[in-house]
Scaffold this active site. Structure first.
Site, PDB file in Angstrom:
ATOM      1  N   ASP A 141       0.808  -1.136  -0.035  1.00  0.00           N
ATOM      2  CA  ASP A 141       0.116   0.038   0.036  1.00  0.00           C
ATOM      3  C   ASP A 141       0.815   1.438  -0.113  1.00  0.00           C
ATOM      4  O   ASP A 141       0.641   2.195   0.572  1.00  0.00           O
ATOM      5  CB  ASP A 141      -0.998   0.087   1.298  1.00  0.00           C
ATOM      6  CG  ASP A 141      -2.133   1.042   1.083  1.00  0.00           C
ATOM      7  OD1 ASP A 141      -2.432   1.476   2.225  1.00  0.00           O
ATOM      8  OD2 ASP A 141      -2.254   1.330  -0.029  1.00  0.00           O
ATOM      9  N   LYS A 144       2.980   3.095  -5.728  1.00  0.00           N
ATOM     10  CA  LYS A 144       2.412   2.371  -6.691  1.00  0.00           C
ATOM     11  C   LYS A 144       3.574   1.914  -7.713  1.00  0.00           C
ATOM     12  O   LYS A 144       3.595   0.617  -7.979  1.00  0.00           O
ATOM     13  CB  LYS A 144       1.132   2.803  -7.328  1.00  0.00           C
ATOM     14  CG  LYS A 144       0.145   3.527  -6.349  1.00  0.00           C
ATOM     15  CD  LYS A 144      -0.102   2.581  -5.292  1.00  0.00           C
ATOM     16  CE  LYS A 144      -0.846   3.647  -4.004  1.00  0.00           C
ATOM     17  NZ  LYS A 144      -0.855   2.491  -2.706  1.00  0.00           N
ATOM     18  N   ASP A 169      -3.201  -2.830  -2.591  1.00  0.00           N
ATOM     19  CA  ASP A 169      -4.324  -1.892  -2.506  1.00  0.00           C
ATOM     20  C   ASP A 169      -4.084  -1.063  -3.900  1.00  0.00           C
ATOM     21  O   ASP A 169      -3.082  -0.876  -4.446  1.00  0.00           O
ATOM     22  CB  ASP A 169      -4.414  -1.128  -1.499  1.00  0.00           C
ATOM     23  CG  ASP A 169      -5.337  -0.277  -1.290  1.00  0.00           C
ATOM     24  OD1 ASP A 169      -5.371   1.072  -0.473  1.00  0.00           O
ATOM     25  OD2 ASP A 169      -6.397  -0.525  -1.567  1.00  0.00           O
ATOM     26  N   ASN A 170      -5.152  -0.490  -4.396  1.00  0.00           N
ATOM     27  CA  ASN A 170      -5.039   0.760  -5.350  1.00  0.00           C
ATOM     28  C   ASN A 170      -4.576   0.085  -6.689  1.00  0.00           C
ATOM     29  O   ASN A 170      -4.134   1.082  -7.415  1.00  0.00           O
ATOM     30  CB  ASN A 170      -4.131   1.731  -5.017  1.00  0.00           C
ATOM     31  CG  ASN A 170      -4.413   2.355  -3.613  1.00  0.00           C
ATOM     32  OD1 ASN A 170      -3.796   2.166  -2.748  1.00  0.00           O
ATOM     33  ND2 ASN A 170      -5.638   2.693  -3.390  1.00  0.00           N
ATOM     34  N   GLU A 199     -11.505   4.119  -1.243  1.00  0.00           N
ATOM     35  CA  GLU A 199     -11.653   4.434  -0.043  1.00  0.00           C
ATOM     36  C   GLU A 199     -12.845   5.758   0.223  1.00  0.00           C
ATOM     37  O   GLU A 199     -12.313   6.880  -0.436  1.00  0.00           O
ATOM     38  CB  GLU A 199     -10.738   4.624   1.056  1.00  0.00           C
ATOM     39  CG  GLU A 199      -9.468   5.740   0.480  1.00  0.00           C
ATOM     40  CD  GLU A 199      -8.355   4.813  -0.231  1.00  0.00           C
ATOM     41  OE1 GLU A 199      -8.537   3.803  -0.943  1.00  0.00           O
ATOM     42  OE2 GLU A 199      -7.266   5.454  -0.140  1.00  0.00           O
TER      43      GLU A 199
END
Ligand SMILES: Nc1ncnc2c1ncn2CCOCCNC(=O)c1cc(-c2ccc(F)cc2)cc(O)c1O
Ligand SMILES: [Mg+2]
Length: 214
Positions: A141, A144, A169-170, A199
């Protein structure tokens, strides 16, 4: 100078949560970020997917890359069995300072080791510094564009074993396209996409779960 967003988040936890109660810390942060000011926690919707993957894996050793304010650190640590350990790496000292206080407020400091610094430098030191043989679970997380190099680094340092679960994540927003290509095209991973939302918003995002096959 004024307070920072992480400092305001910490104040909201101290005001609205109960000391030693991780669930109330999670709810206080989610309430604050949904109704007062957005922040880049994994959040309550993707958090439920994180919870279910964690419960399935039940890791003895877990690694989190990118602590931020410690929201997902608390989500992970509250579900760990006694004696299990979570190591979380945060690059930004101001974020780390707030995270330590939020993790302590939740009463989870004995399960969590927060290490400050760039993941690329710290991953090769995991074995010697923390006596880690390999990780059962990794939550990605952080930056990236660090997902691929750090996954390769974890492989090269022998920190992944047959069955280690990586959860990223993401992968849609902000996006980690190279990472998706890497894990989905590699014969060494079995990947699965969990569609969700960024989120506290209606924007699409998701988590990618990848099992290392050895
Ligand atoms: N140990 C380490 N080594 C190297 N680097 C490190 C590190 N530890 C931290 N860092 C630095 C990066 O930390 C934060 C990374 N997270 C994000 O950037 C993030 C951004 C959004 C977002 C923002 C704006 C939008 F409009 C839409 C989405 C949402 C998320 O859920 C995110 O997680
Ligand atoms: Mg994130």
């Amino acid at each position: 100078t004024g307070s920072s967003r992480p400092q305001r988040m910490l104040k909201a936890v101290q005001k609205n949560a109960t000391k030693g109660d991780p669930k109330s810390v999670i709810s206080a942060i989610d309430y604050y970020c949904r109704h007062k000011e957005w922040a880049m926690n994994v959040g309550d919707e993707k958090g439920l997917i994180l919870d279910s993957v964690l419960t399935e894996v039940n890791p003895s050793t877990a690694l989190e890359l990118g602590t931020y304010c410690g929201y997902s650190t608390v989500r992970i640590a509250r579900l760990l069995s006694p004696g299990s350990k979570l190591i979380t790496i945060e690059f930004n000292p101001a974020f780390a300072a707030v995270a330590r206080q939020i993790i302590a407020y939740a009463g989870l400091q004995d399960k969590v080791t927060l290490v400050e610094g760039p993941s690329g430098d710290l991953i090769p030191k995991m074995k010697e510094r923390f006596g880690i043989k390999s990780f059962d679970f990794v939550f990605l997380d952080h930056w990236k564009d660090r997902y691929v190099p750090d996954t390769k680094l974890l492989e090269d340092c022998g920190l992944l074993r047959k069955g280690t679960v990586l959860l990223a994540d993401n992968v849609i927003c902000p996006g980690a396209p190279e990472y998706l290509k890497y894990v989905r095209n590699s014969p060494r991973y079995e990947s699965q996409y969990y569609k969700s939302n960024l989120e506290y918003t209606k924007v699409e995002d998701g988590l990618e779960k990848s099992v290392f096959l050895g």
